[in-house]
Motif scaffolding. Structure first.
Motif, PDB file in Angstrom:
ATOM      1  N   THR A 185       0.826  -1.210   0.000  1.00 50.77           N
ATOM      2  CA  THR A 185       0.000   0.000   0.000  1.00 50.77           C
ATOM      3  C   THR A 185       0.860   1.260   0.000  1.00 50.77           C
ATOM      4  N   SER A 186       2.149   1.115  -0.301  1.00 52.26           N
ATOM      5  CA  SER A 186       3.071   2.250  -0.330  1.00 52.26           C
ATOM      6  C   SER A 186       3.543   2.512  -1.752  1.00 52.26           C
ATOM      7  N   ILE A 187       4.034   3.725  -1.968  1.00 54.64           N
ATOM      8  CA  ILE A 187       4.613   4.090  -3.249  1.00 54.64           C
ATOM      9  C   ILE A 187       5.860   4.923  -3.001  1.00 54.64           C
ATOM     10  N   SER A 188       6.928   4.622  -3.777  1.00 55.22           N
ATOM     11  CA  SER A 188       8.190   5.371  -3.693  1.00 55.22           C
ATOM     12  C   SER A 188       8.538   5.868  -5.087  1.00 55.22           C
ATOM     13  N   PHE A 189       9.478   6.835  -5.134  1.00 51.30           N
ATOM     14  CA  PHE A 189       9.722   7.517  -6.395  1.00 51.30           C
ATOM     15  C   PHE A 189      11.209   7.565  -6.751  1.00 51.30           C
ATOM     16  N   GLY A 190      11.466   7.580  -8.078  1.00 48.54           N
ATOM     17  CA  GLY A 190      12.813   7.773  -8.577  1.00 48.54           C
ATOM     18  C   GLY A 190      13.111   9.246  -8.760  1.00 48.54           C
ATOM     19  N   THR A 191      13.953   9.551  -9.732  1.00 48.62           N
ATOM     20  CA  THR A 191      14.351  10.934 -10.003  1.00 48.62           C
ATOM     21  C   THR A 191      13.487  11.510 -11.117  1.00 48.62           C
ATOM     22  N   ALA A 192      13.003  12.727 -10.910  1.00 47.60           N
ATOM     23  CA  ALA A 192      12.158  13.382 -11.907  1.00 47.60           C
ATOM     24  C   ALA A 192      12.954  13.731 -13.156  1.00 47.60           C
ATOM     25  N   ALA A 193      12.279  13.734 -14.301  1.00 40.82           N
ATOM     26  CA  ALA A 193      12.899  14.097 -15.585  1.00 40.82           C
ATOM     27  C   ALA A 193      11.998  15.099 -16.307  1.00 40.82           C
ATOM     28  N   VAL A 194      12.606  16.098 -16.914  1.00 37.09           N
ATOM     29  CA  VAL A 194      11.857  17.114 -17.659  1.00 37.09           C
ATOM     30  C   VAL A 194      11.573  16.609 -19.072  1.00 37.09           C
ATOM     31  N   PHE A 195      10.320  16.642 -19.490  1.00 35.64           N
ATOM     32  CA  PHE A 195       9.991  16.274 -20.869  1.00 35.64           C
ATOM     33  C   PHE A 195       9.732  17.501 -21.738  1.00 35.64           C
ATOM     34  N   GLU A 196       9.502  18.666 -21.110  1.00 38.61           N
ATOM     35  CA  GLU A 196       9.321  19.905 -21.855  1.00 38.61           C
ATOM     36  C   GLU A 196       9.947  21.038 -21.044  1.00 38.61           C
ATOM     37  N   ALA A 197      11.072  21.573 -21.556  1.00 43.04           N
ATOM     38  CA  ALA A 197      11.796  22.631 -20.845  1.00 43.04           C
ATOM     39  C   ALA A 197      11.175  23.990 -21.137  1.00 43.04           C
ATOM     40  N   ASN A 198       9.872  24.037 -21.072  1.00 43.26           N
ATOM     41  CA  ASN A 198       9.089  25.259 -21.199  1.00 43.26           C
ATOM     42  C   ASN A 198       7.873  25.103 -20.303  1.00 43.26           C
ATOM     43  N   ALA A 199       7.152  26.203 -20.098  1.00 42.43           N
ATOM     44  CA  ALA A 199       5.931  26.126 -19.313  1.00 42.43           C
ATOM     45  C   ALA A 199       4.947  25.168 -19.967  1.00 42.43           C
ATOM     46  N   THR A 200       4.339  24.309 -19.156  1.00 42.36           N
ATOM     47  CA  THR A 200       3.362  23.351 -19.662  1.00 42.36           C
ATOM     48  C   THR A 200       2.142  23.364 -18.762  1.00 42.36           C
ATOM     49  N   GLN A 201       1.041  22.852 -19.300  1.00 38.51           N
ATOM     50  CA  GLN A 201      -0.160  22.667 -18.481  1.00 38.51           C
ATOM     51  C   GLN A 201      -1.032  21.610 -19.113  1.00 38.51           C
ATOM     52  N   VAL A 202      -2.049  21.208 -18.360  1.00 39.77           N
ATOM     53  CA  VAL A 202      -3.070  20.265 -18.788  1.00 39.77           C
ATOM     54  C   VAL A 202      -2.461  18.957 -19.293  1.00 39.77           C
ATOM     55  N   THR A 203      -1.554  18.361 -18.515  1.00 35.50           N
ATOM     56  CA  THR A 203      -0.942  17.105 -18.944  1.00 35.50           C
ATOM     57  C   THR A 203      -1.907  15.942 -18.727  1.00 35.50           C
ATOM     58  N   ASN A 204      -1.761  14.945 -19.594  1.00 29.85           N
ATOM     59  CA  ASN A 204      -2.499  13.705 -19.482  1.00 29.85           C
ATOM     60  C   ASN A 204      -1.631  12.636 -20.102  1.00 29.85           C
ATOM     61  N   SER A 205      -1.818  11.379 -19.732  1.00 29.87           N
ATOM     62  CA  SER A 205      -0.876  10.363 -20.207  1.00 29.87           C
ATOM     63  C   SER A 205      -1.544   9.016 -20.330  1.00 29.87           C
ATOM     64  N   THR A 206      -0.863   8.141 -21.089  1.00 27.24           N
ATOM     65  CA  THR A 206      -1.309   6.762 -21.250  1.00 27.24           C
ATOM     66  C   THR A 206      -0.114   5.888 -21.525  1.00 27.24           C
ATOM     67  N   SER A 207      -0.210   4.632 -21.151  1.00 27.89           N
ATOM     68  CA  SER A 207       0.826   3.661 -21.494  1.00 27.89           C
ATOM     69  C   SER A 207       0.574   3.144 -22.903  1.00 27.89           C
TER      70      SER A 207
END
Length: 809
Positions: free
Chosen positions: A640-662
């Motif tokens: 029931t726990s979650i841990s995280f790796g290191t964040a990575a930038v996918f857009e080196a500009n201002a972004t908003q309204v992200t959504n994703s899928t595998s």
């Protein structure tokens, strides 16, 4: 489709081309003669000796041969014993392991001995050197090949004395011809002279002694010379009369019209005759053929040598013919990458030849065909065209895939086409065919103020729409939709939470169940979740459960086994990006502890989450602590726990309204608007690859070149993604409801015949490794890159970090 040409990308440095063979991601790519592309690679070739083929039935002697690379012809010169021993030449054409000949041409109407030949690739002429009798002098003539014939210019003298065992080569680094021989007028010393071709004539410098001992024996020719274009050295092979006639070689360096030598090396510790040497530019080796008196009846033998600076080393000798083989001559066919060995059959006296294949690692890389680096994408990156599904002002779009190439898009029609504000909630069915999508008629699920609209797939062509119902006190509300053909119908609306709700979202978890989430604005803005169970066209809910004290921007994903992961902005904790694991049991849900994945403020309505398997999720978000950059991080669930790796930038500009899928395996597609909270920008997507607890991204792709809002993405079969959004596209500012389908190839290795995106000069290849910033790198013949030049020398680019390389134009 063949090589297509340039496109405009973010780096303005990409082309599309059809793959010939698989294209591993991030590898150097070459362009083939048919316009397809392949990865730079080597092919292992084994050493082999072909079958004997005759080239003349006349008795002959003193043979020499060369390859005319401008005409792709072999030229053999020889003494024709059937025609008064005149110097004669003939042009041959190689096909496979066979050769055919034109008509013989006399180049010296007198007894001609010690014949040798070379091809001057600067003037595209053949040079024949020989000893011409009465009086005996060293002579040469320039030949011009035309078709299967050859003609000659004026005879020139290079030695005013009788010569023996001449051999001729061309030094392409200095554009000079070099003739090696023993000088009968100077105690048979080993001698060399440099010649210069001009038109159909040749002139010579002063002869230089390279061996101050006799290099002659009554057994036959004793000297042969070639030019190694890999090391830019001349190599002379000879019978060393001062060392029991052993086969010996020496490396020479030409300077202007002079030549100097390194240390002699024995390649055959036995008596030899008739050594003849050529350079195999495919294997970067010299090949010496000779009569080996230490091996039976002077059997024909060949050995391969490798030049290093001013020295040479040798492999193991091989037998090329089990008969006595005088008058040996060799040449290299650079078209077929084969050595042709011609000789006189000692028993019959006629001319025979064999083809010798050097062991090598053949490469498809040349100095001119390097194109750039593969990205593993199919191209064009956006294969489909946008289709309008709503002409009114569109907000809160979401999309669900229900199988059988069908999607359901849920949205709010904020204004209708007449300009009246409605805020009606609609669903519409889209049918995917390739990269096209068509729609049926939209059906309303709410006739007033449907906000925070989301949709989830459940079994049996059903979806659940979850929204805030502004017509009913902003309650969290749900309806079951049933798809039939291109239409959709709805069951009765059911209230999930009878209180003021915001940021509603929903996810299907299988077994006809969904999990809905919302912010309970009537209970101090607490984040709550509730389990819904679908039965027919109805849905019922269990009790809601609090998981967060105050948040917004909720998104959630099912990871199997009745578990979901919810990601959100934790307003009660300085807006930090936070996630939590929920476990469904029956009609209830329980939670583990909240875990922060971004210890800075994350964006408003800008969180997306996708499940990539192996208990891993990818969360995408707007990082307000880093200039609103589009950022993603990998979370790993354990219990029931979650841990995280290191964040990575996918857009080196201002972004908003992200959504994703595998999109299967370890890949995720993130859609977003390049802009900030004050206004949306172009619609873009980035493909990420998860490795362990990290993620890396390809160059982002623009799928919509206008302001894009409320984006959603889902992955049907076959590596496709379907994207929906609201687009600013007309003067009134209405957001047309738009959707498109595009195919994204597996980054790991693009399949044969697929259309690839190639990063060319000026692009930055971001998926290299172990690089040193500021270091220039070269393409290697095996398809890797290194800091030293291979042969051929091809610059890959310059590193700007350990993983990034600016591709050389």
């Amino acid at each position: 489709m063949k090589y297509i040409g340039n496109i405009q990308s973010q780096a303005n440095a990409e082309v599309f081309a059809v793959a010939s063979g698989a294209l591993p991601d991030g590898k150097p790519v070459i362009i083939n003669s048919d316009g397809t592309v392949s990865v730079a690679a080597e092919t292992s070739v084994s050493q082999a000796v072909g079958s004997v083929v005759g080239f003349t039935s006349s008795a002959l002697g003193y043979t020499g041969s060369t390859f005319d690379s401008s005409n792709n012809k072999v030229v053999i010169a020889y003494q024709d014993a059937s025609n008064s021993n005149y110097g004669t030449s003939i042009v041959g054409t190689v096909s496979g392991t066979s050769i055919s000949f034109g008509t013989a041409v006399v180049f010296a109407s007198q007894n001609s001995t010690e014949i040798s030949t070379a091809f001057d690739s600067n003037s595209n002429k053949v040079v024949v050197a020989y000893n011409k009798g009465n009086p005996n002098r060293g002579k040469a003539r320039v030949g011009t090949v035309s078709g299967t014939g050859i003609s000659f210019g004026t005879e020139a003298e290079f030695e005013a004395a009788q010569i023996g065992s001449s051999s001729t080569t061309f030094d392409s680094s200095n554009n000079k011809v070099v003739v090696g021989y023993f000088d009968k007028g100077n105690s048979n010393h080993g001698t060399a002279v440099v010649g210069t071709v001009s038109g159909t004539d040749i002139s010579f410098g002063t002869p230089v002694v390279f061996e101050a001992a006799s290099v002659v024996d009554t057994g036959g020719y004793s000297v042969s010379v070639t030019f190694d274009s890999n090391s830019n050295k001349v190599v002379i092979a000879y019978r060393d009369g001062g060392n029991s006639g052993h086969g010996t070689a020496i490396v020479g360096t030409v300077s202007s019209t002079a030549i100097s030598f390194g240390t002699a090396v024995v390649f055959e510790a036995a008596g030899i005759y008739n050594p003849n040497i050529t350079f195999d530019s495919n294997a970067n080796k010299v090949v010496i053929a000779y009569r080996d008196t230490g091996n039976g009846d002077s059997l024909g033998t060949a050995i391969v040598g490798t030049v290093s600076n001013t020295s040479i080393s040798f492999g193991t000798a091989v037998t090329i013919n089990n008969v006595n083989t005088p008058d040996v001559t060799t040449t290299f066919d650079s078209t077929l990458n084969k050595v042709v060995i011609a000789y006189r059959n000692g028993s019959a006296g006629d001319g025979d030849s064999v083809v010798f294949q050097n062991a090598s690692l053949d490469t498809n890389l040349t100095s001119e065909n390097f194109l750039g680096f593969s990205t593993g994408f199919a191209s064009p990156a956006v294969a489909g065209s946008a289709t309008t599904f709503e002409t009114g002002k569109t907000q809160y779009t979401d999309i669900a895939y229900i199988g059988s190439n069908k999607v359901v898009i849920a949205y709010q029609q904020h204004y209708n086409t007449s300009g009246s504000q409605t805020k009606d909630g609609y669903c519409i069915v889209g049918t995917i065919s390739g990269t096209s999508i068509s729609f049926g008629s939209a059906t309303a699920f709410s006739t007033a103020s449907a906000e925070y609209v989301h949709v989830a797939n459940v079994e049996n062509d059903k979806v659940v729409v979850f929204f805030r119902d502004g017509q009913n006190s902003n309650y969290a509300t749900s309806r079951v939709g049933t798809v039939s053909g291109t239409g959709i119908s709805f069951g009765t609306a059911v209230v999930a939470h009878s209180g003021n709700s915001a940021y509603t979202n929903v996810e299907g978890i299988g077994n006809d169940k969904v999990v809905g989430v919302y912010r309970d604005d009537g209970d101090s803005d607490k984040g709550k979740a509730i389990v819904g169970t679908v039965s027919g066209t109805d849905i019922s809910f269990g009790s809601d459960v609090e998981f967060n004290t105050s948040g917004d921007g909720y998104d959630l994903v099912s990871i199997g086994s009745g578990k979901v992961v919810i990601a959100y902005k934790d307003v009660g904790n300085s807006g930090h990006g936070t996630a939590i694991v929920g476990t469904v049991s029956g009609t209830s849900i329980s939670f583990g502890s909240e875990a922060v994945y971004e210890a800075a403020t994350t964006g408003f309505l800008d969180t997306g989450i996708a499940y990539v398997g192996s208990d891993k999720v990818v969360i995408s978000y707007q990082d307000e602590g880093n200039s609103d950059n589009g950022t993603a991080i990998v979370g790993t669930v354990s219990g029931t726990s979650i841990s995280f790796g290191t964040a990575a930038v996918f857009e080196a500009n201002a972004t908003q309204v992200t959504n994703s899928t595998s999109i299967g395996g370890d890949k995720v597609v993130i859609v977003y608007s390049q802009g900030n909270d004050t206004g949306a920008g172009n619609g873009k997507y980035a493909v990420g690859t998860v490795s362990g607890t990290g993620i890396s991204f390809d160059t982002a792709v623009t799928f919509n070149g206008a302001a894009s809002w409320d984006m959603a993405v889902v992955s049907p079969e076959d590596n496709k993604v379907a994207i929906s959004w609201g687009q600013h596209s007309n003067t009134s500012g209405d957001r047309l409801g738009q959707a498109l389908v595009t195919t994204i190839e597996d980054r790991g290795s693009l399949a044969d015949g697929k259309v690839a995106t190639i990063q060319v000069g000026g692009a930055i290849s971001t998926i290299q490794g172990g690089l040193t910033a500021g270091q220039q790198y070269f393409v290697q013949t095996d398809g890797t890159i290194g800091t030293t030049a291979a042969t051929p020398s091809v610059i890959a680019g310059t590193a700007v970090s350990a993983t990034d390389l600016i591709v050389k134009g």
